[in-house]
Design a protein around this motif. Structure first.
Motif, short mmCIF file in Angstrom:
data_model
loop_
_atom_site.label_atom_id
_atom_site.label_comp_id
_atom_site.label_asym_id
_atom_site.label_seq_id
_atom_site.Cartn_x
_atom_site.Cartn_y
_atom_site.Cartn_z
N PRO A 29 39.00 31.70 84.91
CA PRO A 29 40.08 32.52 84.36
C PRO A 29 40.25 32.29 82.85
CG PRO A 29 40.76 31.53 86.42
CD PRO A 29 39.42 30.92 86.05
N GLY A 30 40.38 33.38 82.12
CA GLY A 30 40.51 33.31 80.67
C GLY A 30 39.21 33.53 79.93
N SER A 31 38.11 33.58 80.66
CA SER A 31 36.82 33.74 80.00
C SER A 31 36.62 35.15 79.44
CB SER A 31 35.68 33.39 80.95
OG SER A 31 35.62 34.31 82.01
N ALA A 32 37.26 36.14 80.03
CA ALA A 32 37.10 37.51 79.55
C ALA A 32 37.67 37.65 78.14
CB ALA A 32 37.78 38.50 80.49
N ARG A 33 38.80 37.04 77.90
CA ARG A 33 39.40 37.09 76.57
C ARG A 33 38.48 36.44 75.54
NH1 ARG A 33 45.41 36.57 75.25
NH2 ARG A 33 45.42 36.97 77.46
N GLN A 34 37.88 35.33 75.91
CA GLN A 34 36.96 34.63 75.03
C GLN A 34 35.68 35.45 74.82
OE1 GLN A 34 35.64 30.91 76.65
NE2 GLN A 34 35.12 30.08 74.65
N GLN A 35 35.19 36.08 75.88
CA GLN A 35 33.96 36.85 75.80
C GLN A 35 34.12 38.09 74.94
OE1 GLN A 35 32.57 38.01 79.66
NE2 GLN A 35 30.80 39.08 78.86
N TRP A 36 35.29 38.71 74.96
CA TRP A 36 35.51 39.95 74.20
C TRP A 36 36.31 39.70 72.91
CZ3 TRP A 36 33.27 44.53 75.37
CH2 TRP A 36 32.62 44.59 76.61
N ALA A 37 36.38 38.47 72.44
CA ALA A 37 37.12 38.14 71.23
C ALA A 37 36.53 38.79 69.99
CB ALA A 37 37.19 36.62 71.05
N TYR A 38 35.26 39.16 70.04
CA TYR A 38 34.63 39.78 68.88
C TYR A 38 35.29 41.12 68.52
CZ TYR A 38 32.29 42.94 72.13
OH TYR A 38 32.03 43.88 73.08
N ALA A 39 36.00 41.72 69.45
CA ALA A 39 36.63 43.02 69.19
C ALA A 39 37.74 42.92 68.16
CB ALA A 39 37.17 43.61 70.48
#
Length: 89
Positions: A29-39
């Motif tokens: 949990p929370g990895s999606a935010r980290q993965q898409w932080a480049y946006a």
């Protein structure tokens, strides 16, 4: 080139990215935010927009409106690569 046929690979790649994000989020949990932080990373967004414009301009004569979908996908992938966290100085 048939418009719907030229969009199918884009849809498949986007679906794969979404599925990858969902599976990662379920595992950590929370990895999606980290993965898409480049946006939200300024240089990554600028690089992505430049890549998208380049693909749209060069692909318009060949693929028409389908070039826009390819441009968005290419821009997102370039932004992802530019926005990756770097190890070291």
């Amino acid at each position: 080139m048939n418009g719907s046929r030229s969009l199918l690979p884009v849809v498949i790649v986007v679906a794969a990215l979404v599925i990858r994000t969902v599976i990662g989020e379920l595992r950590r949990p929370g990895s999606a935010r980290q993965q898409w932080a480049y946006a939200t990373d300024g240089p990554a967004v600028v690089a992505g927009v430049l890549a998208a414009v380049a693909v749209a301009v060069t692909g318009w004569s060949h693929a028409g409106t389908a070039a826009l979908a390819w441009a968005v996908l290419a821009g997102a992938l370039v932004a992802c690569l530019v926005g990756r966290p770097r190890n070291g100085p």
